[in-house]
Design a protein around this motif. Structure first.
Motif, PDB file in Angstrom:
ATOM      1  N   LEU A   1       0.836  -1.205   0.000  1.00  0.00           N
ATOM      2  CA  LEU A   1       0.000   0.000   0.000  1.00  0.00           C
ATOM      3  C   LEU A   1       0.870   1.254   0.000  1.00  0.00           C
ATOM      4  N   ARG A   2       1.920   1.249   0.824  1.00  0.00           N
ATOM      5  CA  ARG A   2       2.848   2.390   0.858  1.00  0.00           C
ATOM      6  C   ARG A   2       3.533   2.576  -0.492  1.00  0.00           C
TER       7      ARG A   2
ATOM      8  N   LEU B   1       3.489   5.805  -3.113  1.00  0.00           N
ATOM      9  CA  LEU B   1       4.704   6.432  -3.630  1.00  0.00           C
ATOM     10  C   LEU B   1       4.725   6.422  -5.157  1.00  0.00           C
ATOM     11  N   TYR B   2       4.287   5.321  -5.776  1.00  0.00           N
ATOM     12  CA  TYR B   2       4.222   5.270  -7.240  1.00  0.00           C
ATOM     13  C   TYR B   2       3.245   6.307  -7.778  1.00  0.00           C
ATOM     14  N   ALA B   3       2.114   6.482  -7.095  1.00  0.00           N
ATOM     15  CA  ALA B   3       1.141   7.487  -7.524  1.00  0.00           C
ATOM     16  C   ALA B   3       1.740   8.885  -7.419  1.00  0.00           C
ATOM     17  N   GLU B   4       2.487   9.133  -6.365  1.00  0.00           N
ATOM     18  CA  GLU B   4       3.119  10.437  -6.200  1.00  0.00           C
ATOM     19  C   GLU B   4       4.169  10.680  -7.292  1.00  0.00           C
ATOM     20  N   VAL B   5       4.938   9.652  -7.619  1.00  0.00           N
ATOM     21  CA  VAL B   5       5.942   9.779  -8.691  1.00  0.00           C
ATOM     22  C   VAL B   5       5.264  10.035 -10.026  1.00  0.00           C
ATOM     23  N   ARG B   6       4.188   9.305 -10.315  1.00  0.00           N
ATOM     24  CA  ARG B   6       3.457   9.536 -11.575  1.00  0.00           C
ATOM     25  C   ARG B   6       2.917  10.956 -11.633  1.00  0.00           C
ATOM     26  N   ASN B   7       2.410  11.454 -10.508  1.00  0.00           N
ATOM     27  CA  ASN B   7       1.880  12.805 -10.453  1.00  0.00           C
ATOM     28  C   ASN B   7       2.982  13.831 -10.702  1.00  0.00           C
TER      29      ASN B   7
END
Length: 90
Positions: free
Chosen positions: A48-49, A53-59
């Motif tokens: 989940l963490r 983090l992947y979502a934040e990097v994509r953003n």
């Protein structure tokens, strides 16, 4: 005949001891199952963490506004024609 029965009883007892106490016993299997369950729960939290983090990097990769927001919030950066006001509570 009594000796044969005595040998059989001793063998059965030895097998029972190995089943309950020895290597590969029920107690060891139960403790390993608990360790597996704990590790799965930890892996789920870490997955989940990682997804966050992947979502934040994509953003950050896709939107320039996200990088600017980070620079403003974390580094206190302002644009060239902007005026910075710091409000201090008494």
């Amino acid at each position: 005949m009594k000796i044969l029965w005595a040998i059989m009883v001793v063998l059965i007892l030895l097998l029972q001891v190995r089943l309950w106490v020895g290597e590969g016993s029920f107690a060891q299997v139960w403790s390993l199952q608990e360790a597996i369950d704990e590790q799965r729960a930890e892996n789920q939290k870490l997955a989940l963490r990682n997804e966050r983090l992947y979502a934040e990097v994509r953003n950050l990769r896709s939107e320039q506004g996200a990088v600017e927001e980070r620079a403003r919030m974390n580094l206190g950066l302002i644009r060239q024609d902007e005026t910075f006001f710091l409000v201090v509570d008494p």
